[in-house]
Design an enzyme around this catalytic site. Structure first.
Site, mmCIF file in Angstrom:
data_model
loop_
_atom_site.group_PDB
_atom_site.id
_atom_site.type_symbol
_atom_site.label_atom_id
_atom_site.label_comp_id
_atom_site.label_asym_id
_atom_site.label_seq_id
_atom_site.Cartn_x
_atom_site.Cartn_y
_atom_site.Cartn_z
ATOM 1 N N MET A 56 9.819 24.095 -0.410
ATOM 2 C CA MET A 56 8.988 23.096 -1.079
ATOM 3 C C MET A 56 9.826 22.167 -1.965
ATOM 4 O O MET A 56 9.589 20.958 -2.000
ATOM 5 C CB MET A 56 7.906 23.785 -1.923
ATOM 6 C CG MET A 56 6.912 22.796 -2.516
ATOM 7 S SD MET A 56 5.624 23.551 -3.505
ATOM 8 C CE MET A 56 4.449 24.062 -2.282
ATOM 9 N N TYR A 70 14.005 31.078 3.920
ATOM 10 C CA TYR A 70 12.768 31.758 4.321
ATOM 11 C C TYR A 70 12.812 32.256 5.763
ATOM 12 O O TYR A 70 13.392 31.609 6.633
ATOM 13 C CB TYR A 70 11.586 30.791 4.191
ATOM 14 C CG TYR A 70 11.114 30.623 2.763
ATOM 15 C CD1 TYR A 70 10.645 31.707 2.017
ATOM 16 C CD2 TYR A 70 11.122 29.368 2.163
ATOM 17 C CE1 TYR A 70 10.203 31.551 0.719
ATOM 18 C CE2 TYR A 70 10.679 29.194 0.862
ATOM 19 C CZ TYR A 70 10.216 30.293 0.147
ATOM 20 O OH TYR A 70 9.780 30.135 -1.136
ATOM 21 N N LYS A 74 0.848 -1.193 0.000
ATOM 22 C CA LYS A 74 0.000 0.000 0.000
ATOM 23 C C LYS A 74 0.886 1.247 0.000
ATOM 24 O O LYS A 74 2.081 1.171 0.280
ATOM 25 C CB LYS A 74 -0.929 -0.017 1.218
ATOM 26 C CG LYS A 74 -0.208 -0.012 2.564
ATOM 27 C CD LYS A 74 -1.165 -0.275 3.725
ATOM 28 C CE LYS A 74 -0.422 -0.299 5.061
ATOM 29 N NZ LYS A 74 -1.297 -0.733 6.167
ATOM 30 N N ARG A 83 -10.924 -1.053 14.638
ATOM 31 C CA ARG A 83 -10.765 -0.231 13.436
ATOM 32 C C ARG A 83 -11.661 -0.811 12.341
ATOM 33 O O ARG A 83 -12.619 -0.191 11.932
ATOM 34 C CB ARG A 83 -9.290 -0.201 13.028
ATOM 35 C CG ARG A 83 -8.992 0.726 11.874
ATOM 36 C CD ARG A 83 -7.510 0.836 11.575
ATOM 37 N NE ARG A 83 -6.928 -0.406 11.064
ATOM 38 C CZ ARG A 83 -5.701 -0.525 10.567
ATOM 39 N NH1 ARG A 83 -4.894 0.534 10.545
ATOM 40 N NH2 ARG A 83 -5.243 -1.671 10.121
HETATM 41 C C1 LIG Z 1 -0.461 -1.643 6.920
HETATM 42 C C2 LIG Z 1 -0.931 -2.982 7.353
HETATM 43 C C3 LIG Z 1 -0.020 -4.047 7.486
HETATM 44 C C4 LIG Z 1 1.482 -3.865 7.406
HETATM 45 O O1 LIG Z 1 1.934 -3.269 8.582
HETATM 46 P P1 LIG Z 1 3.491 -3.128 8.934
HETATM 47 O O2 LIG Z 1 3.492 -2.752 10.364
HETATM 48 O O3 LIG Z 1 4.048 -2.078 8.057
HETATM 49 O O4 LIG Z 1 4.126 -4.453 8.684
HETATM 50 C C5 LIG Z 1 -0.540 -5.296 7.750
HETATM 51 N N1 LIG Z 1 -1.873 -5.491 7.909
HETATM 52 C C6 LIG Z 1 -2.760 -4.490 7.827
HETATM 53 C C7 LIG Z 1 -4.205 -4.765 8.037
HETATM 54 C C8 LIG Z 1 -2.320 -3.199 7.568
HETATM 55 O O5 LIG Z 1 -3.202 -2.189 7.503
#
Ligand SMILES: *Cc1c(COP(=O)(O)O)cnc(C)c1O
Length: 411
Positions: free
Chosen positions: A352, A303, A60, A166
């Protein structure tokens, strides 16, 4: 495109910013990916897991800034056949880059986007019972059957809430979870939970985590006792992310979901140091010297006159800034970049697109030279975890904010 080596160019839709051998010589700021380090981390994490347990790498947020196409492509080449992403659009992007295998969407997907799951062969997480009903209704709908006359079921993994609150159907709702397992149109291929405090080493975190694990396996055992609804062989169980894999070895898992550890880091500098040698950082971040200025004592730079030279000072402008994902808050506390294998402190406010460093102590700096923000230069190195600590965040956030303007190249 002239400088691209076509023979090592494996992703047909890769862009200039994510290629196998793009010549860095004209780049402004870029990320180097060590495929050796990635392969090492895959082997190391695999060695901690039961043999039958499959890695389901979490790619992700553009593979935590590393470049999702590049990383997932290499993992595919290593034989990895399952991936996790946060949302449908990330899954679509991987398919456009010809990533093969299962792609599990970990987050919520709105019913309007369910057709994309079919179109791109994505596996959706059931975030709770109501979401399962909506997925089932879509999977059985006449409009879907018009597109998929073979009535193939929609693959899903059930998220179970074991205490994080969650996502997931509460673990105590065994009856609802059993119902999800038998909803028409859905094929449940996995069931998982997420450990919320596996990174903590205090007693409370350890107890909380053990309790989450117990709740998950109690539910799994309960479901296994009802074999007509629970098609056990098809439902793969998983609950460990990086810290879970490292600290809570489990004999009975089918998959594991490493994110940050796959990239050779943990969330903070202390944990990352404790894993040095076992995990190898995959990413280096580099930019260039654009200009040199001589300041007299009392002259300011950047800046808001946030920096004033106390003595005659030589400063260099470096071609990377907060729009590339380098937190502006790094301005305040003597963080350095590496030039000629030496540390040049960042001065004034990060801009930036640029930042300023003090190079008074480093002779021979000139425009075009490479500055290292993260990674090794000579004997010196800067870890992403140190940078994250310096600006009060975790490695995961720092890396996932590295922006699309950075070129990404595999070494
Ligand atoms: C982001 C995520 C992971 C990976 O987490 P890390 O701590 O980076 O290994 C695994 N499972 C879920 C559900 C996540 O949201």
């Amino acid at each position: 495109m002239n400088n691209m080596d076509i023979t090592s160019f494996t992703y047909s839709e890769a862009t200039l910013s994510e290629t196998a051998s793009w010549d860095t010589s004209r780049s402004r700021a870029w990320i180097e990916i060590s495929l050796d380090a990635l392969r090492h981390n895959v082997r190391y994490l695999q060695s901690l897991l039961p043999t039958r347990c499959a890695l389901m790498p979490v790619v992700k947020a553009n593979a935590y800034g590393h470049g999702a196409g590049l990383i997932a492509g290499e993992l595919n080449a290593l034989g990895i056949r399952s991936f996790c992403v946060a949302c449908v659009s990330e899954g679509v992007e991987l398919r456009r880059r010809h990533i093969a295998g299962e792609i599990l969407v970990l987050g919520y997907t709105h019913p309007d986007q369910f057709p994309l799951l079919d179109q791109y062969a994505l596996t959706q997480t059931v975030v709770d019972h109501a979401h399962a009903l909506a997925l089932s209704a879509y999977a059985c709908s006449a409009s879907r059957h018009a597109l998929r006359p073979n009535h193939s079921p929609l693959p899903v993994h059930i998220a179970v809430d074991t205490g994080m609150h969650r996502l997931g159907e509460p673990a105590e709702h065994a009856a609802q979870i059993r119902e999800i397992l038998s909803l028409p149109g859905l094929q449940v291929t996995g069931m998982y939970s997420h450990l919320a405090a596996a990174g903590g080493t205090d007693a409370a975190s350890r107890n909380f985590t053990k309790n989450q694990i117990d709740i998950f396996y109690q539910l799994a055992a309960q479901l296994k006792n009802c074999p007509d609804e629970y098609v056990a062989p098809h439902v793969r169980l998983h609950l460990q992310a990086s810290y879970g894999i490292l600290r809570y070895p489990l004999p009975d898992v089918d998959c594991a979901r490493p994110g940050i550890a796959l990239y050779g880091l943990l969330s903070n500098a202390a944990d990352t140091r404790a894993c040095a040698g076992k995990l190898r950082p995959v990413l280096s971040l580099r930019a260039r010297v654009a200009a040199i200025h001589q300041l007299s004592a009392g002259e300011s730079a950047g800046y808001d006159m946030a920096y004033t030279a106390a003595r005659p000072t030589t400063i260099a402008t470096v071609t990377i800034g907060y729009a590339d994902g380098l937190p502006r808050s790094l301005s305040e506390d003597g963080t350095a970049v590496l030039l000629h294998g030496r540390r040049a402190p960042i001065i004034g406010r990060i801009c930036m697109d640029q930042l300023l460093v003090d190079v008074t102590a480093i002779p021979g700096i000139h425009p075009g030279q490479i500055a290292t923000l993260i990674g090794q230069d000579g004997q010196e190195s800067i870890s992403a975890a140190d940078l994250a600590d310096a600006c009060g965040t975790i490695t995961n956030e720092l890396l996932s904010c590295l922006g699309p303007r950075l070129e990404r190249l595999a070494l």
